[in-house]
Design a protein around this motif. Structure first.
Motif, PDB file in Angstrom:
ATOM      1  N   GLU A  83       0.806  -1.222   0.000  1.00  0.00           N
ATOM      2  CA  GLU A  83       0.000   0.000   0.000  1.00  0.00           C
ATOM      3  C   GLU A  83       0.838   1.271   0.000  1.00  0.00           C
ATOM      4  O   GLU A  83       0.314   2.365  -0.202  1.00  0.00           O
ATOM      5  N   TRP A 115      -9.410  -6.467  -0.146  1.00  0.00           N
ATOM      6  CA  TRP A 115      -8.162  -5.691  -0.125  1.00  0.00           C
ATOM      7  C   TRP A 115      -7.298  -5.981  -1.338  1.00  0.00           C
ATOM      8  O   TRP A 115      -6.758  -5.060  -1.962  1.00  0.00           O
ATOM      9  N   ARG A 118      -7.760  -3.855  -4.575  1.00  0.00           N
ATOM     10  CA  ARG A 118      -7.677  -2.394  -4.589  1.00  0.00           C
ATOM     11  C   ARG A 118      -6.785  -1.926  -5.740  1.00  0.00           C
ATOM     12  O   ARG A 118      -5.690  -2.447  -5.956  1.00  0.00           O
ATOM     13  N   SER A 120      -5.055   0.618  -5.876  1.00  0.00           N
ATOM     14  CA  SER A 120      -3.804   1.202  -5.380  1.00  0.00           C
ATOM     15  C   SER A 120      -2.681   0.171  -5.258  1.00  0.00           C
ATOM     16  O   SER A 120      -1.510   0.544  -5.139  1.00  0.00           O
ATOM     17  N   LEU A 121      -3.026  -1.118  -5.297  1.00  0.00           N
ATOM     18  CA  LEU A 121      -2.006  -2.160  -5.169  1.00  0.00           C
ATOM     19  C   LEU A 121      -1.407  -2.572  -6.509  1.00  0.00           C
ATOM     20  O   LEU A 121      -0.412  -3.305  -6.549  1.00  0.00           O
TER      21      LEU A 121
END
Length: 283
Positions: A83, A115, A118, A120-121
């Protein structure tokens, strides 16, 4: 070559093993190379893959140090902060060490079941691919549909499902998990670890209790995509290292010798050691 593709070391005074508390009983103590070596020698195991037990880069560097000091550690699956804004740089820096063969976020402990998907990963996943690192998926059965989506988004990501994704063996639940594991096997090139199952079995840890799950993994992934590991010392909560070897030898007894060798070492060598071998040869 016989490889134990999933084992841990830890030193309590390091202080970053959040899950490791006095309540974990007999494994709440230090475990190091001197504790594992007798088992490796006794059972003719040529090397291991050392896997992270704490979500810190500091622990990854600790394991890489151990790998440099102990030739039997053939590779390290560490941790990086997927992250973090600088995740690609962080991963690239760790990947300079040829002993790093993969990374493992502790997905089973993350509250958000989505998670891993996401956006963003994505840079972290791309960095794994760029540095030829394996993504070890520490998942539970409810994560499997998302894991299939992740593999579809990143088809070049080399993936290994840890511990068969921890099926609910103690509850005797196989439906759902079995279908989702088949979907991953049929639609992705992922490998799966034959490890950690005995601790998911609770008091029902006999061969007959594990057989339906192991037989399903063999049917879904085939012996060419299953990877044996001990999950030592966590496995000692349920059985000894010797007992796990005996259990898996029984469960794999119908395989021919080439298939057994693949599960017990060849597949791990192919998946994890290709990167480190190339880097060492180049240097």
């Amino acid at each position: 070559m016989r490889l134990d593709a999933h084992q841990h070391f830890w030193k309590l005074e390091r202080g970053d093993y959040g899950w490791l508390t006095p309540e974990t009983g007999p494994i709440y103590r230090d475990f190091g190379p001197e504790d594992l070596t007798p088992f490796l020698e006794r059972f003719g195991i040529d090397g291991t893959i050392l896997v992270q037990a704490a979500p810190t880069v500091a622990e990854t560097r600790y394991m890489l140090d151990l790998a440099r000091q102990n030739d039997f550690v053939r590779g390290v699956v560490g941790w990086a902060d997927f992250e973090a804004p600088d995740a690609p740089d962080q991963i690239g820096d760790l990947a300079r060490d040829p002993n790093l063969v993969g990374l493992r976020p502790m997905i089973q402990d993350i509250a958000d079941p989505d998670w891993m998907l996401r956006d963003s990963l994505a840079p972290a996943y791309r960095a794994l691919v760029a540095h030829d690192l394996v993504f070890d998926a520490l998942t539970l059965p409810p994560h499997l549909k998302n894991l299939l989506q992740l593999a579809d988004r990143h088809p070049d990501l080399r993936m290994v499902v840890d511990h068969g994704s921890k099926p609910f063996i103690a509850k005797g639940i196989i439906d759902g998990w079995a279908e989702d594991m088949t979907a991953i096997a049929n639609n992705t090139p992922a490998f799966c670890k034959l490890s950690g199952l005995v601790t998911e079995a609770g008091d029902s840890r006999k061969v007959r209790d594990l057989r339906p799950y192991v037989d399903h993994l063999l049917e879904a992934f085939g012996p060419g995509r299953l990877i044996w590991g001990s999950d030592w010392p966590v496995c000692t909560l349920a059985c000894s290292y010797e007992d796990w070897i005996g259990i898996t030898d029984t469960l794999l007894k119908d395989l021919n010798e080439a298939e057994r060798q693949a599960v017990l070492g060849g597949n791990a060598e192919r998946v994890y050691l290709s990167k480190s071998t190339r880097q060492r040869t180049a240097s």
